[in-house]
Design an enzyme around this catalytic site. Structure first.
Site, PDB file in Angstrom:
ATOM      1  N   ASP A 146       0.831  -1.213   0.000  1.00  0.00           N
ATOM      2  CA  ASP A 146       0.000   0.000   0.000  1.00  0.00           C
ATOM      3  C   ASP A 146       0.864   1.262   0.000  1.00  0.00           C
ATOM      4  O   ASP A 146       0.644   2.194  -0.781  1.00  0.00           O
ATOM      5  CB  ASP A 146      -0.928   0.009   1.220  1.00  0.00           C
ATOM      6  N   TYR A 194      -6.057 -12.463   7.681  1.00  0.00           N
ATOM      7  CA  TYR A 194      -4.817 -11.964   7.065  1.00  0.00           C
ATOM      8  C   TYR A 194      -3.579 -12.473   7.805  1.00  0.00           C
ATOM      9  O   TYR A 194      -2.647 -13.010   7.194  1.00  0.00           O
ATOM     10  CB  TYR A 194      -4.832 -10.429   7.050  1.00  0.00           C
TER      11      TYR A 194
HETATM   12  C1  GLA Z   1      -3.414  -5.272   2.402  1.00  0.00           C
HETATM   13  C2  GLA Z   1      -2.018  -5.130   2.998  1.00  0.00           C
HETATM   14  C3  GLA Z   1      -0.951  -5.207   1.909  1.00  0.00           C
HETATM   15  C4  GLA Z   1      -1.141  -6.430   1.021  1.00  0.00           C
HETATM   16  C5  GLA Z   1      -2.588  -6.556   0.566  1.00  0.00           C
HETATM   17  C6  GLA Z   1      -2.864  -7.838  -0.189  1.00  0.00           C
HETATM   18  O1  GLA Z   1      -3.710  -4.186   1.589  1.00  0.00           O
HETATM   19  O2  GLA Z   1      -1.900  -3.901   3.676  1.00  0.00           O
HETATM   20  O3  GLA Z   1       0.335  -5.197   2.501  1.00  0.00           O
HETATM   21  O4  GLA Z   1      -0.705  -7.599   1.658  1.00  0.00           O
HETATM   22  O5  GLA Z   1      -3.500  -6.484   1.663  1.00  0.00           O
HETATM   23  O6  GLA Z   1      -2.181  -7.834  -1.377  1.00  0.00           O
END
Ligand code: GLA
Length: 327
Positions: A146, A194
């Protein structure tokens, strides 16, 4: 404006392809979008920030809250104070990035706060600082996607991110490629699977080495069926990003759209980070005339889908365009 006045605007991002690859050093292809978090204010001896969207005021020094946007303010203030000395700010935050939608509203907030507080650092340092703040504020072991997507964004381009080598490249997004985002459901990554996925990838790498350079032939070395599917997603997703970069460079939007569809299937079936509502949103998008591709985007477990559509298509959602980052 005096030299003490501050105004920064930082965009959100949408990932076109390459999800759940960053925390194993893989590839992603995001754009920053024309939705921004803006901070205006005056340098001060402490931080006092109001948000247009929230009743709470962020005060530093002050008690660190257990959750919420003010926790990001504390995290950035603490990290900046360690690196560059104390800087305060009296100001206001506004945003046009939908919050909790998976469009990196919190990464934009972290970066905007750092810049508004006078962070004078390289893009690499800014990404490291903002992502450390994100992890501290949320408790989720997120990767660098991000922050890198936002800091390195270029107007009219998608950014090719190779996390392992920290290399960045840009590919023009053809003018006839319309990008549309549809919000499906609010979510927080803290309440999602996650962290479990990050742990699963660490377990895989203990068995077969770095996923960023792994090949499909190594899947046989993984006994556990769930871990084998997780690894298959990461390996095939990295390959899809490479193909998607080639397709975009060749303006082959049909091929790009097909890769988005494969990516969604892999995220849903092998990586198990989609939801029934997101699968339905993708299926309904793909049944709409002019939609070339659709997939969930970002961390998943809710959030948004992103679609690639032909100009003039009657598709519901937010039309976005690739914009510059703040640096
Ligand atoms: C979120 C996390 C990122 C990445 C995405 C999946 O946005 O903040 O670091 O892992 O999920 O691609």
């Amino acid at each position: 404006m005096t030299s003490d006045d501050v105004a920064v605007a930082v965009p959100g991002r949408v990932n076109l392809i390459g999800d759940h690859t960053d925390y194993t050093g893989g590839l992603a292809l995001p754009i920053a979008i024309d939705r921004w978090t803006t901070i205006t204010g005056t340098r001060s001896d402490r931080i006092q920030l109001r948000s247009d969207d929230e009743p709470v005021v962020a005060l530093v020094p002050g008690d660190e809250p257990p959750s919420g946007w003010t926790r990001h303010v504390h995290a950035i203030a603490t990290l900046l104070a360690e690196r560059t000395g104390w800087v305060g700010l009296h100001g206001t935050i506004t945003t046009t990035i939908p919050i909790g939608a998976g469009l990196s509203s919190s990464a934009a907030l972290d970066i905007a706060l750092a810049l508004a507080c006078g962070a004078d650092m390289t893009p690499h340092e800014l990404i490291a600082l903002a992502s450390a703040a994100e992890r501290h504020a949320t408790g989720v072991p997120t990767g660098l996607l991000d922050q890198t997507a936002i800091v390195h964004a270029r107007d009219g381009h998608a950014t090719v991110i190779d996390v392992a080598s920290a290399s960045i490249a840009h590919v023009p997004v053809p003018p006839d490629a319309e990008i549309v985002i549809r919000h499906v459901a609010q979510r927080t990554l803290a309440a999602s699977g996650y962290t479990q996925r990050v742990r699963e990838c660490a377990a895989i790498e203990q068995q077969i080495g770095p996923l960023a350079t792994a090949t499909l032939s190594q899947l046989d070395e993984i006994d556990d069926d769930v871990l084998r599917r997780r690894a298959r997603h990461v390996i095939t997703e990295n390959a899809r990003v490479r193909s998607a970069v080639d397709a975009l460079a060749a303006c082959d939007l049909v091929a790009f759209g097909a890769l988005m569809v494969d990516s969604h299937r892999s995220l849903a079936e092998d990586y198990a980070v989609s939801t029934a509502a997101m699968d339905d949103a993708v299926a309904s998008a793909l049944a709409t005339r002019g939609v070339l591709g659709a997939r969930m985007t970002g961390g998943g477990f809710g959030g948004c889908i992103v679609m690639l559509v032909e100009p003039g298509s009657e598709v519901d959602g937010w039309r976005v365009r690739p914009v510059d980052g703040p640096c």
